[in-house]
Design a protein around this motif. Structure first.
Motif, PDB file in Angstrom:
ATOM      1  N   ALA A 100       0.849  -1.190   0.000  1.00 16.33           N
ATOM      2  CA  ALA A 100       0.000   0.000   0.000  1.00 16.33           C
ATOM      3  C   ALA A 100       0.883   1.239   0.000  1.00 16.33           C
ATOM      4  O   ALA A 100       0.606   2.198   0.709  1.00 16.33           O
ATOM      5  N   ASP A 101       1.961   1.223  -0.706  1.00 18.15           N
ATOM      6  CA  ASP A 101       2.954   2.275  -0.965  1.00 18.15           C
ATOM      7  C   ASP A 101       4.323   1.647  -1.193  1.00 18.15           C
ATOM      8  O   ASP A 101       5.093   2.145  -2.018  1.00 18.15           O
ATOM      9  N   CYS A 102       4.665   0.609  -0.423  1.00 13.25           N
ATOM     10  CA  CYS A 102       5.906  -0.104  -0.702  1.00 13.25           C
ATOM     11  C   CYS A 102       5.826  -0.699  -2.112  1.00 13.25           C
ATOM     12  O   CYS A 102       4.738  -0.880  -2.656  1.00 13.25           O
ATOM     13  N   MET A 103       6.987  -1.028  -2.661  1.00 11.53           N
ATOM     14  CA  MET A 103       7.019  -1.543  -4.030  1.00 11.53           C
ATOM     15  C   MET A 103       6.992  -3.065  -4.048  1.00 11.53           C
ATOM     16  O   MET A 103       7.743  -3.708  -3.316  1.00 11.53           O
ATOM     17  N   PRO A 104       6.161  -3.645  -4.910  1.00  5.82           N
ATOM     18  CA  PRO A 104       6.278  -5.073  -5.200  1.00  5.82           C
ATOM     19  C   PRO A 104       7.266  -5.257  -6.350  1.00  5.82           C
ATOM     20  O   PRO A 104       7.200  -4.555  -7.362  1.00  5.82           O
ATOM     21  N   VAL A 105       8.199  -6.172  -6.188  1.00  5.30           N
ATOM     22  CA  VAL A 105       9.203  -6.417  -7.227  1.00  5.30           C
ATOM     23  C   VAL A 105       9.127  -7.880  -7.643  1.00  5.30           C
ATOM     24  O   VAL A 105       9.149  -8.778  -6.795  1.00  5.30           O
ATOM     25  N   VAL A 106       9.016  -8.106  -8.943  1.00  3.84           N
ATOM     26  CA  VAL A 106       8.988  -9.459  -9.501  1.00  3.84           C
ATOM     27  C   VAL A 106      10.286  -9.686 -10.271  1.00  3.84           C
ATOM     28  O   VAL A 106      10.678  -8.846 -11.086  1.00  3.84           O
ATOM     29  N   LEU A 107      10.940 -10.823 -10.006  1.00  4.27           N
ATOM     30  CA  LEU A 107      12.204 -11.150 -10.665  1.00  4.27           C
ATOM     31  C   LEU A 107      12.081 -12.505 -11.338  1.00  4.27           C
ATOM     32  O   LEU A 107      11.669 -13.486 -10.700  1.00  4.27           O
ATOM     33  N   ALA A 108      12.425 -12.559 -12.618  1.00  4.12           N
ATOM     34  CA  ALA A 108      12.331 -13.801 -13.376  1.00  4.12           C
ATOM     35  C   ALA A 108      13.678 -14.116 -14.006  1.00  4.12           C
ATOM     36  O   ALA A 108      14.196 -13.329 -14.811  1.00  4.12           O
ATOM     37  N   ASP A 109      14.247 -15.254 -13.616  1.00  3.31           N
ATOM     38  CA  ASP A 109      15.471 -15.744 -14.247  1.00  3.31           C
ATOM     39  C   ASP A 109      15.042 -16.611 -15.422  1.00  3.31           C
ATOM     40  O   ASP A 109      14.665 -17.772 -15.259  1.00  3.31           O
ATOM     41  N   THR A 110      15.096 -16.037 -16.610  1.00  6.84           N
ATOM     42  CA  THR A 110      14.595 -16.743 -17.793  1.00  6.84           C
ATOM     43  C   THR A 110      15.540 -17.846 -18.255  1.00  6.84           C
ATOM     44  O   THR A 110      15.135 -18.719 -19.024  1.00  6.84           O
ATOM     45  N   ARG A 111      16.781 -17.829 -17.813  1.00  4.25           N
ATOM     46  CA  ARG A 111      17.725 -18.886 -18.178  1.00  4.25           C
ATOM     47  C   ARG A 111      17.458 -20.161 -17.381  1.00  4.25           C
ATOM     48  O   ARG A 111      17.585 -21.278 -17.902  1.00  4.25           O
ATOM     49  N   ASN A 112      17.095 -19.999 -16.123  1.00  2.00           N
ATOM     50  CA  ASN A 112      16.953 -21.152 -15.233  1.00  2.00           C
ATOM     51  C   ASN A 112      15.520 -21.414 -14.775  1.00  2.00           C
ATOM     52  O   ASN A 112      15.299 -22.313 -13.977  1.00  2.00           O
ATOM     53  N   ARG A 113      14.570 -20.593 -15.255  1.00  2.00           N
ATOM     54  CA  ARG A 113      13.158 -20.745 -14.886  1.00  2.00           C
ATOM     55  C   ARG A 113      12.980 -20.676 -13.368  1.00  2.00           C
ATOM     56  O   ARG A 113      12.426 -21.559 -12.718  1.00  2.00           O
ATOM     57  N   MET A 137      17.784 -16.921  -5.328  1.00  2.00           N
ATOM     58  CA  MET A 137      17.562 -17.434  -6.676  1.00  2.00           C
ATOM     59  C   MET A 137      18.840 -18.040  -7.236  1.00  2.00           C
ATOM     60  O   MET A 137      18.820 -19.082  -7.901  1.00  2.00           O
ATOM     61  N   ALA A 138      19.988 -17.407  -6.950  1.00  2.00           N
ATOM     62  CA  ALA A 138      21.266 -17.875  -7.500  1.00  2.00           C
ATOM     63  C   ALA A 138      21.651 -19.250  -6.965  1.00  2.00           C
ATOM     64  O   ALA A 138      22.391 -19.992  -7.628  1.00  2.00           O
ATOM     65  N   MET A 139      21.164 -19.597  -5.780  1.00  2.00           N
ATOM     66  CA  MET A 139      21.476 -20.899  -5.203  1.00  2.00           C
ATOM     67  C   MET A 139      20.904 -22.042  -6.024  1.00  2.00           C
ATOM     68  O   MET A 139      21.315 -23.196  -5.863  1.00  2.00           O
ATOM     69  N   ARG A 140      20.007 -21.743  -6.943  1.00  2.00           N
ATOM     70  CA  ARG A 140      19.364 -22.762  -7.763  1.00  2.00           C
ATOM     71  C   ARG A 140      19.909 -22.778  -9.186  1.00  2.00           C
ATOM     72  O   ARG A 140      19.279 -23.322 -10.082  1.00  2.00           O
ATOM     73  N   THR A 141      21.080 -22.152  -9.388  1.00  2.00           N
ATOM     74  CA  THR A 141      21.665 -22.077 -10.723  1.00  2.00           C
ATOM     75  C   THR A 141      23.073 -22.678 -10.720  1.00  2.00           C
ATOM     76  O   THR A 141      23.618 -23.034  -9.672  1.00  2.00           O
ATOM     77  N   ASP A 142      23.660 -22.723 -11.903  1.00  2.00           N
ATOM     78  CA  ASP A 142      25.047 -23.166 -12.039  1.00  2.00           C
ATOM     79  C   ASP A 142      26.009 -21.983 -12.054  1.00  2.00           C
ATOM     80  O   ASP A 142      27.152 -22.091 -12.476  1.00  2.00           O
TER      81      ASP A 142
END
Length: 246
Positions: A100-113, A137-142
């Motif tokens: 209700a003023d703070c920002m919602p941020v969506v992040l999508a790693d398209t390389r690793n889904r 998120m990086a913990m789930r990548t190579d």
């Protein structure tokens, strides 16, 4: 409103305050259970989302912190976990952020889904909620990623008046953030802070390849489409919801 720029396999949207069952001052599509609204009305409002979502959302108990929920480990019908961000690799797992003023941020790693969402007000930005989300998120990548980010409706750079202590908090983190603050000519000793600009800068520093802000201010929206705590005090919450579709 639907988010853009997150890749072909990701869907994300932000609700408005219209079309629900809550009475003033929560009128009418309030999705926050913790703000003093009638719980039955909030439940009805959440059920009204079912037609556009592939599953029940994973709701969070948000506290302006940096904890990140590994949403693949929880069931969507369990009690909300205290966290201000969540990540998933599961198809059709719906993540949710209330604002209700703070920002919602969506992040999508398209390389690793991999999908992440974060609740980013000034305290969250200063404490590093975006960095914690990207790290989770990086913990789930190579080690290789391609992150696209979308910043939803939040208080804009012409509306977020702060005292000097907030500015100093950010400058102690990194002096280069000074460009996101300007003196407020309407009141001596006050500043205006560009939170979307700070969030975008942080995400690019974290390696995001593309960051888009929707450009909508919750406090100053001329059509009053969003709840704003800074403007109204007691009020409802909009939701940003995201999922991997394919």
């Amino acid at each position: 409103m639907w988010a853009t720029g997150l890749g072909s396999g990701v869907r994300a949207l932000t609700t408005t305050r219209f079309g629900g069952h809550s009475r003033p001052p929560f009128d009418s599509l309030n999705l926050g259970i913790h703000v003093g609204d009638d719980p039955a009305a909030v439940q009805s409002n959440r059920l009204s989302l079912a037609g556009v979502l592939p599953a029940n959302p994973v709701w969070l108990n948000q506290v302006h912190g940096v904890d990140v929920l590994q949403a693949d480990r929880v069931q969507s019908d369990q009690e909300p976990v205290t966290a201000d961000a969540a990540v998933t690799t599961r198809t059709r797992q719906v993540l949710a952020i209330l604002t209700a003023d703070c920002m919602p941020v969506v992040l999508a790693d398209t390389r690793n889904r991999i999908l992440g969402v974060a609740h980013a007000g000034w305290r969250g930005l200063a404490r590093g909620v975006l960095a914690h989300t990207v790290q989770e998120m990086a913990m789930r990548t190579d080690g290789q990623s391609r992150i696209h980010a979308w910043i939803g409706p939040g208080i804009g750079p012409d509306a977020f008046q702060i005292g000097p202590e907030v500015r100093e908090t950010f400058l102690e983190i990194d002096g280069r953030l000074e460009k996101f603050f300007r003196r407020d000519s309407s009141q001596q000793g006050k500043w205006l802070a560009d939170l979307p600009g700070i969030a975008r800068w942080q995400l690019l520093q974290l390696g995001a390849c593309d960051v888009q802000w929707c450009g909508l201010c919750t406090m100053g929206d001329p059509d009053n489409r969003f709840f704003s705590y800074r403007r109204d005090g007691q009020t409802g919450r909009i939701a940003t919801l995201a999922w991997i579709e394919t």
